[in-house]
Design an enzyme around this catalytic site. Structure first.
Site, PDB file in Angstrom:
ATOM      1  N   SER A 141       0.642  -1.216  -0.270  1.00 17.89           N
ATOM      2  CA  SER A 141      -0.177  -0.127   0.274  1.00 17.89           C
ATOM      3  C   SER A 141       1.202   1.555  -0.455  1.00 17.89           C
ATOM      4  O   SER A 141       0.166   2.360   0.608  1.00 17.89           O
ATOM      5  CB  SER A 141      -1.354  -0.032   1.146  1.00 17.89           C
ATOM      6  OG  SER A 141       0.061  -0.456   2.361  1.00 17.89           O
TER       7      SER A 141
ATOM      8  N   GLN B  54      -7.452  -2.164   3.976  1.00 16.45           N
ATOM      9  CA  GLN B  54      -6.328  -1.204   3.307  1.00 16.45           C
ATOM     10  C   GLN B  54      -7.129  -0.795   2.187  1.00 16.45           C
ATOM     11  O   GLN B  54      -6.862   0.490   1.662  1.00 16.45           O
ATOM     12  CB  GLN B  54      -5.442  -2.370   2.536  1.00 16.45           C
ATOM     13  CG  GLN B  54      -4.722  -1.812   2.003  1.00 16.45           C
ATOM     14  CD  GLN B  54      -3.195  -2.383   2.023  1.00 16.45           C
ATOM     15  OE1 GLN B  54      -2.540  -2.525   2.752  1.00 16.45           O
ATOM     16  NE2 GLN B  54      -3.000  -2.955   0.294  1.00 16.45           N
TER      17      GLN B  54
ATOM     18  N   TYR C  96      -9.343  -6.315  12.546  1.00 19.15           N
ATOM     19  CA  TYR C  96      -9.076  -6.451  11.651  1.00 19.15           C
ATOM     20  C   TYR C  96      -8.704  -6.765  10.882  1.00 19.15           C
ATOM     21  O   TYR C  96      -8.584  -8.385  10.817  1.00 19.15           O
ATOM     22  CB  TYR C  96      -6.634  -5.497  12.064  1.00 19.15           C
ATOM     23  CG  TYR C  96      -6.696  -4.956  10.880  1.00 19.15           C
ATOM     24  CD1 TYR C  96      -6.716  -3.484  10.210  1.00 19.15           C
ATOM     25  CD2 TYR C  96      -6.261  -5.880   9.520  1.00 19.15           C
ATOM     26  CE1 TYR C  96      -6.741  -3.705   9.096  1.00 19.15           C
ATOM     27  CE2 TYR C  96      -5.602  -5.418   8.431  1.00 19.15           C
ATOM     28  CZ  TYR C  96      -5.379  -4.125   8.177  1.00 19.15           C
ATOM     29  OH  TYR C  96      -4.633  -3.628   7.442  1.00 19.15           O
TER      30      TYR C  96
ATOM     31  N   ASN D 130     -18.006  26.572 -24.240  1.00 20.58           N
ATOM     32  CA  ASN D 130     -18.894  25.664 -23.111  1.00 20.58           C
ATOM     33  C   ASN D 130     -18.335  25.728 -21.520  1.00 20.58           C
ATOM     34  O   ASN D 130     -17.208  26.464 -20.869  1.00 20.58           O
ATOM     35  CB  ASN D 130     -18.366  24.456 -23.630  1.00 20.58           C
ATOM     36  CG  ASN D 130     -18.576  23.816 -24.860  1.00 20.58           C
ATOM     37  OD1 ASN D 130     -19.722  24.733 -25.557  1.00 20.58           O
ATOM     38  ND2 ASN D 130     -17.930  23.351 -25.824  1.00 20.58           N
TER      39      ASN D 130
ATOM     40  N   LYS E 230      -8.591   3.306   1.651  1.00 19.55           N
ATOM     41  CA  LYS E 230      -7.779   4.523   1.416  1.00 19.55           C
ATOM     42  C   LYS E 230      -7.682   5.835  -0.313  1.00 19.55           C
ATOM     43  O   LYS E 230      -8.072   6.879   0.357  1.00 19.55           O
ATOM     44  CB  LYS E 230      -5.569   4.746   1.638  1.00 19.55           C
ATOM     45  CG  LYS E 230      -5.860   4.289   3.401  1.00 19.55           C
ATOM     46  CD  LYS E 230      -4.248   4.365   3.232  1.00 19.55           C
ATOM     47  CE  LYS E 230      -4.265   3.032   4.920  1.00 19.55           C
ATOM     48  NZ  LYS E 230      -5.573   1.841   4.722  1.00 19.55           N
TER      49      LYS E 230
ATOM     50  N   GLU F  77     -20.041  21.750 -15.549  1.00 23.47           N
ATOM     51  CA  GLU F  77     -20.340  20.125 -16.093  1.00 23.47           C
ATOM     52  C   GLU F  77     -19.539  18.588 -15.664  1.00 23.47           C
ATOM     53  O   GLU F  77     -19.337  18.365 -14.516  1.00 23.47           O
ATOM     54  CB  GLU F  77     -19.739  20.157 -17.767  1.00 23.47           C
ATOM     55  CG  GLU F  77     -20.931  20.549 -18.291  1.00 23.47           C
ATOM     56  CD  GLU F  77     -19.856  20.820 -19.371  1.00 23.47           C
ATOM     57  OE1 GLU F  77     -21.296  20.674 -20.734  1.00 23.47           O
ATOM     58  OE2 GLU F  77     -19.339  21.313 -19.873  1.00 23.47           O
TER      59      GLU F  77
ATOM     60  N   THR G 169     -40.800  26.769  -9.878  1.00 23.73           N
ATOM     61  CA  THR G 169     -40.396  25.228  -9.472  1.00 23.73           C
ATOM     62  C   THR G 169     -41.067  24.871 -11.380  1.00 23.73           C
ATOM     63  O   THR G 169     -40.934  24.789 -11.704  1.00 23.73           O
ATOM     64  CB  THR G 169     -41.534  25.418  -8.913  1.00 23.73           C
ATOM     65  OG1 THR G 169     -42.736  25.548  -9.491  1.00 23.73           O
ATOM     66  CG2 THR G 169     -41.477  26.096  -7.580  1.00 23.73           C
TER      67      THR G 169
ATOM     68  N   ASN H 170      -2.111  -2.863  12.981  1.00 27.92           N
ATOM     69  CA  ASN H 170      -3.357  -2.044  13.605  1.00 27.92           C
ATOM     70  C   ASN H 170      -4.206  -1.278  13.460  1.00 27.92           C
ATOM     71  O   ASN H 170      -4.254  -0.321  13.365  1.00 27.92           O
ATOM     72  CB  ASN H 170      -4.165  -4.022  13.536  1.00 27.92           C
ATOM     73  CG  ASN H 170      -3.883  -4.628  12.477  1.00 27.92           C
ATOM     74  OD1 ASN H 170      -3.447  -4.695  11.503  1.00 27.92           O
ATOM     75  ND2 ASN H 170      -4.192  -5.989  13.450  1.00 27.92           N
TER      76      ASN H 170
ATOM     77  N   SER I 140     -14.482  25.138 -28.432  1.00 25.02           N
ATOM     78  CA  SER I 140     -14.486  23.786 -29.037  1.00 25.02           C
ATOM     79  C   SER I 140     -13.601  23.502 -30.572  1.00 25.02           C
ATOM     80  O   SER I 140     -13.175  24.711 -31.506  1.00 25.02           O
ATOM     81  CB  SER I 140     -16.581  23.523 -30.616  1.00 25.02           C
ATOM     82  OG  SER I 140     -16.215  22.325 -31.196  1.00 25.02           O
TER      83      SER I 140
END
Ligand code: ARG
Length: 460
Positions: A22, A322, A317, A285, A325, A290, A155, A110, A277
């Site tokens: 890790s 792991q 554990y 854009n 994360k 977005e 609405t 742990n 574009s």
């Protein structure tokens, strides 16, 4: 160097090592791991495991290491150790020799990983609250700049009643302020320190866990070692906070995208947050917005993933943990960058007043006002509603607004309508009448702005 090996006769398959390690991602907890190690050294020394001189040497070496990892975190991530805990221990032994091998007394990876990640979450909360505050401030400034600006209220995405642009912006400030408060609640639940829980049963050394907790900035020690090493509520909690806030950001993004469209033309986003574009030369854009909307899916996905990882995990554990994360780091980074990007979108955002007022006037958004006018003249609301419905139908057929009908024309719907009706149909009048706490009247928005400014100023 692995932290284990005595019990093994062969080394791991390289494919397993790559799968299991890790360090490439948990190197992000290097600072937390070193801070935790220093506190642990102090704690076991008080329990008689290390001499004062030994702690001093360990702390000095750990401090050096702290400077080194801060300078080059990438090098840490590529060092090839199994995880950040193994890395720190190896480097410590390289610096102080056999003394470094004493640090892990009474400790397990742990409780170490539980501690590191909880500390990481607590630091992340601080950074996120700063970013939320910055966004809130930016929005409040924008709300103040446009005080009194009439805006169409919707609405069902149908024009409903006029509001002010300020009122609209402040609605989002309320959401982001709740996100801020929500992080505070989450922080309260992250105030217990798991260190000293060891692998699962609690450390066998007489460590003052309460003092250790305070030393590390927590309020107190966790109460159950099994829970402490297997608990990842803080991860789920932070991801929940992130998801809810990303939903708020996404809604705001969507509103702004609609308002920025050629069809609405209410706002114009600056060149700083838009892109063109490759084919159509006229295009500009709203990419920033977005992307914010799109990244909401990524963060909500991280929350879902974490919940499913935790579901049905046996006590205590398990290595499944792991998996907490990468998605947490990614979700927090994503949320943070979206908060910053949204604030940037409000820099130089232009409001197109003429289009906005035209839209607010259209769509018969003053129809409710006409009904209230009739109520004022003694007609029961339900009946007034019906009368105004007919007047709207007539106005649509003649392609005119309600205020463009003559008194004679309006009288055919109700004889009580007189010349005073025009004042009542004016947008400014409609807005000003909603002068009640939480209403759209500029006088109320002013109070809301002042309260928010005071709140945010206190968060220097
Ligand atoms: N890398 C592990 C994790 O992130 C650290 C704890 C490992 N503990 C163990 N007993 N293998 O969860």
């Amino acid at each position: 160097m692995a932290l284990w090996g005595g019990r093994f006769t062969e080394g791991p398959d390289q494919r397993f090592k790559a799968f299991n390690d890790s360090l490439p991602f948990d190197s992000r907890m290097a600072v937390e791991d070193i801070e935790g190690s220093m506190a642990w050294a102090r704690a076991i020394s008080k329990a008689g495991v290390l001499s004062a001189e030994e702690v001093e040497r360990l702390e000095k070496a750990l401090n050096e290491l702290l400077t080194e990892v801060k300078a080059d975190l990438k090098a840490v991530s590529e060092a090839g150790d199994e995880d950040i805990h193994s890395y720190v221990e190896r480097r410590l032994i390289e610096k102080v020799g056999d003394l470094g091998k004493k640090l892990h007394t009474g400790r397990s990876r742990n409780d170490q990983v539980a501690l590191d990640l909880k500390l990481w979450c607590r630091h992340a909360v601080e950074e996120l609250r700063k970013a939320l505050t910055h966004l809130e401030r930016t929005l409040v400034e924008c709300a103040r700049r446009h005080e009194g600006q009439i805006f169409p209220g919707y609405t069902h995405l149908q024009r409903a009643q006029p509001v002010t642009f300020t009122h609209f912006i402040l609605a989002y400030v309320q959401m982001f302020e709740r996100d801020y408060q929500r992080l505070g609640n989450a922080l309260t639940l992250m105030s217990t320190c798991p260190l000293g829980s060891a692998a699962l049963a609690g450390t066998a050394y007489a460590v003052d866990r309460e003092a250790l907790a305070v030393d590390l900035g927590f309020e107190r020690a966790t109460s159950n070692s099994l829970d402490a090493v297997s608990d990842r509520d803080h991860v789920m909690e932070l991801l929940s906070c992130a998801s809810i806030s990303m939903v708020h950001l996404s809604r705001l993004a969507e509103d702004l995208i609609i308002y920025n469209s050629g069809e609405a033309g209410f706002i114009e986003l600056s060149d700083k947050v838009t892109s063109g574009s490759s084919l159509m030369p006229q295009k500009k854009n709203p990419d920033a917005l977005e992307l914010i909307r799109g990244k909401c899916g990524r963060v909500v996905g991280a929350l879902n993933g974490m919940l499913v990882t935790m579901k049905a995990l046996p006590m205590a554990y398990d290595k499944d943990l792991q998996e907490d994360k990468e998605r947490l780091f990614d979700a927090v980074d994503t949320w943070h960058s979206c908060l910053e990007m949204m604030a940037l979108c409000f820099e130089d955002l232009k409001l197109r007043d003429t289009n906005v007022v035209k839209a607010a006037k259209g769509g018969y958004s003053n129809a409710t006002e006409l009904a209230d006018y009739l109520v004022g003249k003694g007609i029961p609301f339900r009946q007034a509603h019906e009368i105004v419905g007919q007047a709207v139908l007539y106005a649509i057929a003649h392609n005119r607004a309600l205020e463009e009908l003559s008194v004679d024309e309006m009288e055919q719907f109700s004889p009580v309508i007189g010349g005073d009706v025009y004042e009542c149909l004016r947008l400014e009048n409609i807005i000003n009448k909603r002068n009640i706490k939480g209403g759209t009247a500029p006088a109320q928005s002013r109070l809301e702005i002042e309260a928010l400014e005071k709140l945010l100023a206190a968060r220097a």
